[in-house]
Every structure is written in C-alpha cells, then in structure tokens.
Design a protein around this motif. Structure first.
Motif, PDB file in Angstrom:
ATOM      1  N   HIS A  55       0.825  -1.200   0.000  1.00  0.00           N
ATOM      2  CA  HIS A  55       0.000   0.000   0.000  1.00  0.00           C
ATOM      3  C   HIS A  55       0.864   1.257   0.000  1.00  0.00           C
ATOM      4  CE1 HIS A  55      -4.175  -1.511   0.748  1.00  0.00           C
ATOM      5  NE2 HIS A  55      -3.464  -2.604   0.898  1.00  0.00           N
ATOM      6  N   PRO A  56       0.418   2.314  -0.661  1.00  0.00           N
ATOM      7  CA  PRO A  56       1.184   3.569  -0.645  1.00  0.00           C
ATOM      8  C   PRO A  56       1.290   4.139   0.759  1.00  0.00           C
ATOM      9  CG  PRO A  56      -0.567   3.627  -2.299  1.00  0.00           C
ATOM     10  CD  PRO A  56      -0.802   2.413  -1.453  1.00  0.00           C
ATOM     11  N   HIS A  57       2.356   4.888   1.013  1.00  0.00           N
ATOM     12  CA  HIS A  57       2.528   5.555   2.308  1.00  0.00           C
ATOM     13  C   HIS A  57       1.819   6.911   2.255  1.00  0.00           C
ATOM     14  CE1 HIS A  57       5.184   2.560   3.932  1.00  0.00           C
ATOM     15  NE2 HIS A  57       5.912   2.609   2.831  1.00  0.00           N
ATOM     16  N   GLU A  58       0.496   6.864   2.295  1.00  0.00           N
ATOM     17  CA  GLU A  58      -0.312   8.073   2.285  1.00  0.00           C
ATOM     18  C   GLU A  58      -1.613   7.752   3.002  1.00  0.00           C
ATOM     19  OE1 GLU A  58      -0.864   8.941  -1.848  1.00  0.00           O
ATOM     20  OE2 GLU A  58      -2.351   7.364  -2.147  1.00  0.00           O
ATOM     21  N   PRO A  59      -2.362   8.744   3.438  1.00  0.00           N
ATOM     22  CA  PRO A  59      -3.637   8.464   4.095  1.00  0.00           C
ATOM     23  C   PRO A  59      -4.553   7.638   3.193  1.00  0.00           C
ATOM     24  CG  PRO A  59      -3.012  10.754   4.397  1.00  0.00           C
ATOM     25  CD  PRO A  59      -2.048  10.176   3.402  1.00  0.00           C
ATOM     26  N   MET A  60      -5.287   6.726   3.817  1.00  0.00           N
ATOM     27  CA  MET A  60      -6.129   5.805   3.063  1.00  0.00           C
ATOM     28  C   MET A  60      -7.142   6.541   2.199  1.00  0.00           C
ATOM     29  SD  MET A  60      -8.214   2.546   4.558  1.00  0.00           S
ATOM     30  CE  MET A  60      -9.023   3.553   5.781  1.00  0.00           C
ATOM     31  N   ASN A  61      -7.707   7.634   2.711  1.00  0.00           N
ATOM     32  CA  ASN A  61      -8.717   8.344   1.920  1.00  0.00           C
ATOM     33  C   ASN A  61      -8.115   8.960   0.664  1.00  0.00           C
ATOM     34  OD1 ASN A  61      -7.453  10.167   3.902  1.00  0.00           O
ATOM     35  ND2 ASN A  61      -8.725  11.729   2.941  1.00  0.00           N
ATOM     36  N   VAL A  62      -6.835   9.338   0.709  1.00  0.00           N
ATOM     37  CA  VAL A  62      -6.176   9.873  -0.484  1.00  0.00           C
ATOM     38  C   VAL A  62      -6.091   8.793  -1.556  1.00  0.00           C
ATOM     39  CG1 VAL A  62      -4.009  10.807  -1.407  1.00  0.00           C
ATOM     40  CG2 VAL A  62      -4.876  11.602   0.813  1.00  0.00           C
ATOM     41  N   THR A  63      -5.667   7.603  -1.164  1.00  0.00           N
ATOM     42  CA  THR A  63      -5.563   6.492  -2.116  1.00  0.00           C
ATOM     43  C   THR A  63      -6.923   6.131  -2.706  1.00  0.00           C
ATOM     44  OG1 THR A  63      -3.683   5.573  -0.890  1.00  0.00           O
ATOM     45  CG2 THR A  63      -4.820   4.104  -2.420  1.00  0.00           C
ATOM     46  N   LEU A  64      -7.909   5.905  -1.832  1.00  0.00           N
ATOM     47  CA  LEU A  64      -9.196   5.366  -2.288  1.00  0.00           C
ATOM     48  C   LEU A  64     -10.026   6.362  -3.090  1.00  0.00           C
ATOM     49  CD1 LEU A  64     -10.290   3.320   0.855  1.00  0.00           C
ATOM     50  CD2 LEU A  64      -9.087   2.524  -1.178  1.00  0.00           C
ATOM     51  N   ASN A  65      -9.727   7.639  -2.989  1.00  0.00           N
ATOM     52  CA  ASN A  65     -10.468   8.644  -3.750  1.00  0.00           C
ATOM     53  C   ASN A  65      -9.674   9.186  -4.930  1.00  0.00           C
ATOM     54  OD1 ASN A  65     -13.007   8.898  -2.196  1.00  0.00           O
ATOM     55  ND2 ASN A  65     -11.650   9.540  -0.546  1.00  0.00           N
ATOM     56  N   SER A  66      -8.520   8.615  -5.206  1.00  0.00           N
ATOM     57  CA  SER A  66      -7.650   9.155  -6.252  1.00  0.00           C
ATOM     58  C   SER A  66      -8.065   8.669  -7.643  1.00  0.00           C
ATOM     59  CB  SER A  66      -6.199   8.726  -5.999  1.00  0.00           C
ATOM     60  OG  SER A  66      -6.053   7.326  -6.196  1.00  0.00           O
ATOM     61  N   PRO A  67      -7.811   9.469  -8.679  1.00  0.00           N
ATOM     62  CA  PRO A  67      -8.064   9.015 -10.051  1.00  0.00           C
ATOM     63  C   PRO A  67      -7.274   7.748 -10.385  1.00  0.00           C
ATOM     64  CG  PRO A  67      -7.733  11.389 -10.006  1.00  0.00           C
ATOM     65  CD  PRO A  67      -7.392  10.882  -8.631  1.00  0.00           C
ATOM     66  N   GLY A  68      -6.055   7.631  -9.862  1.00  0.00           N
ATOM     67  CA  GLY A  68      -5.263   6.434 -10.136  1.00  0.00           C
ATOM     68  C   GLY A  68      -5.930   5.172  -9.640  1.00  0.00           C
ATOM     69  N   TRP A  69      -6.502   5.224  -8.437  1.00  0.00           N
ATOM     70  CA  TRP A  69      -7.211   4.066  -7.888  1.00  0.00           C
ATOM     71  C   TRP A  69      -8.447   3.749  -8.717  1.00  0.00           C
ATOM     72  CZ3 TRP A  69      -6.833   0.130  -4.578  1.00  0.00           C
ATOM     73  CH2 TRP A  69      -8.010  -0.495  -4.142  1.00  0.00           C
ATOM     74  N   ARG A  70      -9.196   4.754  -9.075  1.00  0.00           N
ATOM     75  CA  ARG A  70     -10.460   4.531  -9.782  1.00  0.00           C
ATOM     76  C   ARG A  70     -10.256   4.112 -11.233  1.00  0.00           C
ATOM     77  NH1 ARG A  70     -13.759   9.555  -6.935  1.00  0.00           N
ATOM     78  NH2 ARG A  70     -14.192   8.401  -5.019  1.00  0.00           N
ATOM     79  N   GLN A  71      -9.104   4.399 -11.795  1.00  0.00           N
ATOM     80  CA  GLN A  71      -8.844   4.013 -13.183  1.00  0.00           C
ATOM     81  C   GLN A  71      -8.124   2.677 -13.294  1.00  0.00           C
ATOM     82  OE1 GLN A  71      -6.842   7.540 -14.552  1.00  0.00           O
ATOM     83  NE2 GLN A  71      -8.745   8.539 -15.168  1.00  0.00           N
ATOM     84  N   SER A  72      -7.542   2.214 -12.198  1.00  0.00           N
ATOM     85  CA  SER A  72      -6.845   0.924 -12.218  1.00  0.00           C
ATOM     86  C   SER A  72      -7.856  -0.213 -12.252  1.00  0.00           C
ATOM     87  CB  SER A  72      -5.973   0.781 -10.967  1.00  0.00           C
ATOM     88  OG  SER A  72      -5.000   1.787 -10.916  1.00  0.00           O
ATOM     89  N   GLU A  73      -7.438  -1.348 -12.806  1.00  0.00           N
ATOM     90  CA  GLU A  73      -8.286  -2.539 -12.841  1.00  0.00           C
ATOM     91  C   GLU A  73      -7.804  -3.495 -11.762  1.00  0.00           C
ATOM     92  OE1 GLU A  73      -8.884  -4.340 -16.643  1.00  0.00           O
ATOM     93  OE2 GLU A  73      -9.069  -2.410 -17.663  1.00  0.00           O
ATOM     94  N   ILE A  74      -8.451  -3.453 -10.607  1.00  0.00           N
ATOM     95  CA  ILE A  74      -8.112  -4.321  -9.484  1.00  0.00           C
ATOM     96  C   ILE A  74      -9.399  -5.069  -9.132  1.00  0.00           C
ATOM     97  CG2 ILE A  74      -7.084  -4.461  -7.187  1.00  0.00           C
ATOM     98  CD1 ILE A  74      -6.007  -1.588  -7.659  1.00  0.00           C
ATOM     99  N   ALA A  75      -9.631  -6.185  -9.799  1.00  0.00           N
ATOM    100  CA  ALA A  75     -10.929  -6.855  -9.724  1.00  0.00           C
ATOM    101  C   ALA A  75     -11.324  -7.247  -8.304  1.00  0.00           C
ATOM    102  CB  ALA A  75     -10.927  -8.085 -10.629  1.00  0.00           C
ATOM    103  N   SER A  76     -10.344  -7.518  -7.462  1.00  0.00           N
ATOM    104  CA  SER A  76     -10.666  -7.952  -6.099  1.00  0.00           C
ATOM    105  C   SER A  76     -10.947  -6.787  -5.159  1.00  0.00           C
ATOM    106  CB  SER A  76      -9.500  -8.768  -5.537  1.00  0.00           C
ATOM    107  OG  SER A  76      -8.339  -7.951  -5.412  1.00  0.00           O
ATOM    108  N   ALA A  77     -10.808  -5.545  -5.636  1.00  0.00           N
ATOM    109  CA  ALA A  77     -10.872  -4.450  -4.669  1.00  0.00           C
ATOM    110  C   ALA A  77     -11.564  -3.190  -5.134  1.00  0.00           C
ATOM    111  CB  ALA A  77      -9.440  -4.081  -4.226  1.00  0.00           C
ATOM    112  N   ASN A  78     -11.559  -2.849  -6.421  1.00  0.00           N
ATOM    113  CA  ASN A  78     -12.025  -1.501  -6.742  1.00  0.00           C
ATOM    114  C   ASN A  78     -13.102  -1.446  -7.823  1.00  0.00           C
ATOM    115  OD1 ASN A  78     -10.457  -1.890  -9.073  1.00  0.00           O
ATOM    116  ND2 ASN A  78      -9.791   0.242  -9.131  1.00  0.00           N
ATOM    117  N   GLY A  79     -14.056  -2.358  -7.732  1.00  0.00           N
ATOM    118  CA  GLY A  79     -15.233  -2.197  -8.572  1.00  0.00           C
ATOM    119  C   GLY A  79     -16.012  -0.965  -8.133  1.00  0.00           C
TER     120      GLY A  79
END
Length: 200
Positions: A55-79
């Motif tokens: 996991h990145p060394h940043e606050p969880m809300n930054v990761t989960l709300n980022s364009p990078g997270w939402r554009q990545s294809e992580i089938a087990s986690a980010n539908g």
C-alpha cells in the motif's frame, strides 16, 4: 462498463472510469481506528503489517479517492457501481446466471463457484470465513448474508456488502461511503437485510 455485464446495461465498472464517472463517485470516508489499518501500525512486525507493504505511504482516503485508484483494474478491490447494479448482478447469479434474457454464467459454473473450498479462520484478520471460488459463502460471524446458508457474495471494506441467495432467488447490495470500524458487515447492513427477508 465491464465487458462481462455490458449486455445487461448495468452501472458497474472495474477500472477505467471516465471523468464523468469519477464526478459521480461518492467520496469514501474511511475510519482507521478499530480497523486492520490501525492494527498494522500498532503491530509493525506482524503478518498483518507485512501484508500491507504494497500500500502507498499516504492516508487511506487519499488512495481510495484518487483518479489512479479509480482508473486501475483491481478486480478484487475496486469495482465501482450502484447498489442497484451490484444487487442485479448477484440476483442474476442466484437465479442461475441469466437476467432479462441475457445469460452471463452457466449453472454448472455457478455450482462450481459456490462449492465450499474451505471453512476456517483467516490468519491476517483472525476471523472465520466460509469460502467458495472467489466468493464468500454465508459466514454469520463475519459476513452475514441473511438466514439462508446457501447465500454467497462478498463484503466490502467498511460495511458495504453484496450477495445472492439462490434459495430466495434474490440479489442484495448495500453501499456506504462512510465506513465503520467493525470486523463484520455491521448493524446498518444487517437491519436492511432483515427488512428484505421480512417482506419476502
């Protein structure tokens, strides 16, 4: 739209969200205290902490709300999708793999998917899981999916849940953006699940 469910015209995607999609996403409001994220920081040498090294060394809300997270294809986690669409997907599977004349899965694939693979305590989180192939089977202590033992699905981080019940022939989903600190799917989802079964 994820190609598998495109024929159903459901509002669900795994990665590849457009700018318009991202404007429609609810902002996730994580709660760290009482969660695995808090435990990993208090137990830095534990298996749990080692499991989070990717996991990145940043606050969880930054990761989960980022364009990078939402554009990545992580089938087990980010539908990303609406609760209505997630419920429709699970309802389709619970009814044998077909919805509105569109077949997505064969009944034999569903039988294989929902066959128990293990029923044991998961080591990182130290809670029981009853699991099929890529899905959880109803595990009341950790992921309660109503009164029927054949229900299957998965909970999301912080209280969201989606499941299908082949006995009741329904799909269910509860989506929240304000996460909770409980180790199970919590009282908010439970009250709605109970209400659904009360009216069936």
């Amino acid at each position: 739209m994820t190609s598998l469910i495109a024929p159903l015209k459901l509002d669900y995607r795994i990665g590849g969200l457009s700018d318009a999609d991202m404007r429609r996403c609810a902002e996730l409001v994580p709660t760290v205290e009482g969660t695995l994220f808090a435990r990993k920081d208090k137990e830095p040498d534990s298996l749990l902490a080692k499991g989070f090294l990717q996991h990145p060394h940043e606050p969880m809300n930054v990761t989960l709300n980022s364009p990078g997270w939402r554009q990545s294809e992580i089938a087990s986690a980010n539908g990303h999708g609406t609760a209505r669409s997630v419920a429709a997907i699970y309802g389709m599977v619970a009814r044998g793999g077909e919805l509105d004349g569109v077949r997505i899965m064969r009944p034999e694939t569903i039988r294989d998917m929902t066959t128990e693979q293990h029923n044991q305590t998961e080591q990182m989180q130290q809670r029981p899981y009853h699991q099929g192939r890529g899905i959880l089977l109803n595990t009341p202590q950790s992921v309660w999916m109503g009164p029927n033992p054949h229900a299957f699905g998965h909970h999301g981080f912080g209280g969201s849940i989606g499941f299908g019940d082949p006995d009741a022939k329904i799909g269910f989903s509860y989506a929240c953006n304000k996460m909770h600190t409980r180790p199970d799917n919590g009282p908010r989802a439970r009250r709605i699940i109970e209400a659904v079964y009360d009216i069936l």
